[in-house]
Design a protein around this motif. Structure first.
Motif, PDB file in Angstrom:
ATOM      1  N   GLU A   1       0.912  -0.927  -0.123  1.00  0.00           N
ATOM      2  CA  GLU A   1       0.217   0.309   0.061  1.00  0.00           C
ATOM      3  C   GLU A   1       0.807   1.398  -0.082  1.00  0.00           C
ATOM      4  O   GLU A   1       1.834   1.064   0.923  1.00  0.00           O
ATOM      5  CB  GLU A   1      -1.064   0.078   1.585  1.00  0.00           C
ATOM      6  CG  GLU A   1      -1.655  -0.916   1.017  1.00  0.00           C
ATOM      7  CD  GLU A   1      -3.360  -0.473  -0.117  1.00  0.00           C
ATOM      8  OE1 GLU A   1      -3.446   0.041   0.024  1.00  0.00           O
ATOM      9  OE2 GLU A   1      -3.557  -1.844  -0.522  1.00  0.00           O
ATOM     10  N   LEU A   2      -0.012   2.078  -0.921  1.00  0.00           N
ATOM     11  CA  LEU A   2       0.874   3.650  -0.918  1.00  0.00           C
ATOM     12  C   LEU A   2       0.688   4.391   0.413  1.00  0.00           C
ATOM     13  O   LEU A   2      -0.679   3.953   0.366  1.00  0.00           O
ATOM     14  CB  LEU A   2       1.290   4.059  -2.099  1.00  0.00           C
ATOM     15  CG  LEU A   2       1.520   3.582  -3.266  1.00  0.00           C
ATOM     16  CD1 LEU A   2       1.034   4.319  -4.475  1.00  0.00           C
ATOM     17  CD2 LEU A   2       2.678   4.152  -3.108  1.00  0.00           C
ATOM     18  N   ASN A   3       1.667   5.405   1.301  1.00  0.00           N
ATOM     19  CA  ASN A   3       0.904   6.461   1.448  1.00  0.00           C
ATOM     20  C   ASN A   3       0.467   7.145   0.996  1.00  0.00           C
ATOM     21  O   ASN A   3      -0.015   7.191   0.280  1.00  0.00           O
ATOM     22  CB  ASN A   3       2.320   7.133   2.187  1.00  0.00           C
ATOM     23  CG  ASN A   3       1.869   8.567   3.247  1.00  0.00           C
ATOM     24  OD1 ASN A   3       0.788   8.880   3.259  1.00  0.00           O
ATOM     25  ND2 ASN A   3       3.248   8.509   4.483  1.00  0.00           N
ATOM     26  N   PRO A   4      -1.465   7.212   1.901  1.00  0.00           N
ATOM     27  CA  PRO A   4      -2.752   7.876   1.551  1.00  0.00           C
ATOM     28  C   PRO A   4      -1.966   9.192   1.408  1.00  0.00           C
ATOM     29  O   PRO A   4      -2.858   9.541   0.417  1.00  0.00           O
ATOM     30  CB  PRO A   4      -3.464   7.682   2.363  1.00  0.00           C
ATOM     31  CG  PRO A   4      -2.999   7.147   3.691  1.00  0.00           C
ATOM     32  CD  PRO A   4      -0.910   6.715   3.122  1.00  0.00           C
ATOM     33  N   LEU A   5      -1.177  10.211   1.848  1.00  0.00           N
ATOM     34  CA  LEU A   5      -1.562  11.310   1.368  1.00  0.00           C
ATOM     35  C   LEU A   5       0.118  12.143   0.388  1.00  0.00           C
ATOM     36  O   LEU A   5       0.122  13.100  -0.381  1.00  0.00           O
ATOM     37  CB  LEU A   5      -0.013  11.373   2.296  1.00  0.00           C
ATOM     38  CG  LEU A   5      -0.970  11.965   3.610  1.00  0.00           C
ATOM     39  CD1 LEU A   5       0.178  12.057   4.884  1.00  0.00           C
ATOM     40  CD2 LEU A   5      -2.005  13.170   3.987  1.00  0.00           C
ATOM     41  N   VAL A   6       0.151  10.481  -0.138  1.00  0.00           N
ATOM     42  CA  VAL A   6       1.353  10.757  -2.174  1.00  0.00           C
ATOM     43  C   VAL A   6       0.157   9.905  -2.767  1.00  0.00           C
ATOM     44  O   VAL A   6       0.346  10.499  -4.107  1.00  0.00           O
ATOM     45  CB  VAL A   6       2.713  10.078  -1.839  1.00  0.00           C
ATOM     46  CG1 VAL A   6       3.477  11.013  -0.352  1.00  0.00           C
ATOM     47  CG2 VAL A   6       2.552   8.518  -1.711  1.00  0.00           C
ATOM     48  N   ASN A   7      -0.475   8.996  -2.779  1.00  0.00           N
ATOM     49  CA  ASN A   7      -1.134   8.258  -3.557  1.00  0.00           C
ATOM     50  C   ASN A   7      -1.950   8.902  -4.174  1.00  0.00           C
ATOM     51  O   ASN A   7      -2.848   9.938  -3.551  1.00  0.00           O
ATOM     52  CB  ASN A   7      -2.478   7.124  -2.831  1.00  0.00           C
ATOM     53  CG  ASN A   7      -2.755   6.139  -4.198  1.00  0.00           C
ATOM     54  OD1 ASN A   7      -2.871   6.024  -4.987  1.00  0.00           O
ATOM     55  ND2 ASN A   7      -2.932   4.569  -3.396  1.00  0.00           N
ATOM     56  N   ILE A   8      -2.172   8.920  -5.582  1.00  0.00           N
ATOM     57  CA  ILE A   8      -3.157   9.653  -6.389  1.00  0.00           C
ATOM     58  C   ILE A   8      -4.177   9.879  -6.071  1.00  0.00           C
ATOM     59  O   ILE A   8      -5.380  10.189  -6.979  1.00  0.00           O
ATOM     60  CB  ILE A   8      -2.717   9.734  -8.084  1.00  0.00           C
ATOM     61  CG1 ILE A   8      -2.847   8.496  -8.945  1.00  0.00           C
ATOM     62  CG2 ILE A   8      -0.995  10.144  -8.688  1.00  0.00           C
ATOM     63  CD1 ILE A   8      -2.849   8.580 -10.215  1.00  0.00           C
ATOM     64  N   GLN A   9      -4.638   8.564  -5.252  1.00  0.00           N
ATOM     65  CA  GLN A   9      -6.286   8.447  -5.300  1.00  0.00           C
ATOM     66  C   GLN A   9      -6.719   9.511  -4.367  1.00  0.00           C
ATOM     67  O   GLN A   9      -8.431   9.433  -4.350  1.00  0.00           O
ATOM     68  CB  GLN A   9      -6.237   6.579  -4.124  1.00  0.00           C
ATOM     69  CG  GLN A   9      -6.114   5.619  -4.943  1.00  0.00           C
ATOM     70  CD  GLN A   9      -6.178   4.649  -4.290  1.00  0.00           C
ATOM     71  OE1 GLN A   9      -6.208   4.308  -3.437  1.00  0.00           O
ATOM     72  NE2 GLN A   9      -6.171   2.696  -4.893  1.00  0.00           N
ATOM     73  N   ARG A  10      -5.689  10.271  -3.954  1.00  0.00           N
ATOM     74  CA  ARG A  10      -6.519  11.479  -3.080  1.00  0.00           C
ATOM     75  C   ARG A  10      -7.101  12.436  -4.281  1.00  0.00           C
ATOM     76  O   ARG A  10      -8.222  13.159  -3.962  1.00  0.00           O
ATOM     77  CB  ARG A  10      -5.705  12.038  -2.694  1.00  0.00           C
ATOM     78  CG  ARG A  10      -4.845  12.823  -2.754  1.00  0.00           C
ATOM     79  CD  ARG A  10      -3.488  13.181  -1.859  1.00  0.00           C
ATOM     80  NE  ARG A  10      -2.565  14.081  -2.586  1.00  0.00           N
ATOM     81  CZ  ARG A  10      -1.712  13.030  -3.285  1.00  0.00           C
ATOM     82  NH1 ARG A  10      -1.471  12.179  -3.531  1.00  0.00           N
ATOM     83  NH2 ARG A  10      -0.487  14.448  -3.647  1.00  0.00           N
TER      84      ARG A  10
END
Length: 356
Positions: A340-349
């Motif tokens: 899992e990528l860090n949600p603060l960098v993941n473009i899913q945001r």
């Protein structure tokens, strides 16, 4: 399982593309990089400073305790491969502007969260022969700069030696992407990763992301005497790259967003430098670049919402030399092992911007 000519096509060989390529090679992947070495590159003109404490309030750089040790190991690895120095350790000297600022900073330096990044004892620097520092200053340690032009040139030579790089402009018209395959110039790839910096705005895959590119200018100056090995930071930065040559920067502007140095930016830097530096100097050169910054000041990393074989590694901004190694590993582990990528960098945001 379908066989491809390569596991990865990486577009761009700046600090992002180079870091990702090295991590994928370590995982045994077959890669091909496409990069036009004659095109402007923000990585080529960036100062390359790594600084664990930023801002006027001495805030610890985001994820510093993870980023800095990882970057140290990665760059030592590259130095061993290339047989050339890339990392230049140098403390950061922050002159106090007033007694009040001196008291504030000294009180902050006792904070255990940042104390390990501040020189606490021994002989503190005295740079008063060179700069205006009537109230003394604070010394930040575990800092320095990465020689990005050398790193990128040595990496390019390495990639060329092993036939891992095509030195040409990326022709997007020769690219075909479906959910089953990535094809470029009749070669097939398992995945495509775009590491294009500012140029990401020119492709249809990720131009919906909230880039806020910023132009910056840097001067190279020559002094009559050699400066000590310190990065001086007060409104601008200044650090020696050789005995009498230093880099000074940087400006921030949004119009026009081009790669040309301007007289206005030079004057802005010169005015700040004149209030800081005591000794004579002359300007040797001026360079400008466009930083691939992002609205929330966090990298843009992850997989396209519609194509699970297309990814982006971008938006590293002004802290690219510390962000790139750590998050290159994170992205490689995400693409290969599903980490899992860090949600603060993941473009899913930002997926809502794509689907709106």
């Amino acid at each position: 399982m379908e066989q491809h000519d390569y596991d990865y096509l990486i577009v761009g060989q700046g600090i992002a593309g180079t870091s990702l390529a090295m991590h994928l090679l370590d995982l045994g992947k077959k890669i091909l990089i496409v990069n036009d070495s004659g095109a402007p590159s923000s990585s080529q003109v960036a100062a390359g400073i790594f600084n664990p404490l930023t801002g006027k309030k001495l805030v610890k750089t985001w994820l510093a305790d993870d980023l800095f040790p990882y970057a140290k190991g990665f760059y030592a690895y590259l130095e061993a491969i290339f047989g050339q120095q890339i990392v230049h350790q140098a403390p950061i000297y922050r002159p106090f502007r007033s007694i009040a600022e001196q008291n504030t900073y000294l009180a902050q330096s006792a904070d255990p969260k940042i104390a390990s990044y501040i020189k606490q004892d021994g002989d503190l620097a005295d740079l008063s022969n060179y700069i205006h520092a009537d109230f003394g200053g604070l010394e930040v340690i575990k800092s320095g700069w990465i020689d990005l032009p050398v790193l990128l040139e040595q990496s390019r030579n390495y990639f060329l030696e092993y036939d891992l790089l095509v030195d040409e402009q990326f022709d997007v018209n020769a690219l075909s992407v479906s959910k089953e395959a990535v094809v470029w110039k009749e070669k097939t790839f398992g995945k495509l990763v775009l590491c294009q910096g500012f140029k990401a705005l020119e492709n249809g895959f990720f131009n919906w992301l909230p880039f806020t590119p910023v132009k910056g200018q840097i001067l190279e100056i020559e002094t009559e005497v050699a400066l000590p090995n310190y990065i001086v930071n007060q409104g601008i930065f200044m650090f020696p790259v050789s005995e009498k040559v230093s880099r000074v920067g940087a400006t921030y502007s949004w119009d026009p967003l081009d790669w040309e140095p301007t007289k206005e930016a030079t004057e802005e830097l010169k005015e700040k430098l004149d209030t800081l530096l005591k000794i004579p100097y002359r300007i040797r050169s001026e360079v400008a670049g466009i930083r691939p910054s992002v609205r929330d000041r966090r990298p843009l990393i992850g997989v396209h919402p519609d194509y699970d074989n297309v990814a982006i590694f971008n938006g590293l901004g002004t802290k690219g030399v510390t962000l790139a190694p750590f998050f290159a590993n994170e992205l490689a582990q995400h693409l290969e092992n599903g980490k899992e990528l860090n949600p603060l960098v993941n473009i899913q945001r930002y997926f809502s911007l794509y689907f709106r």
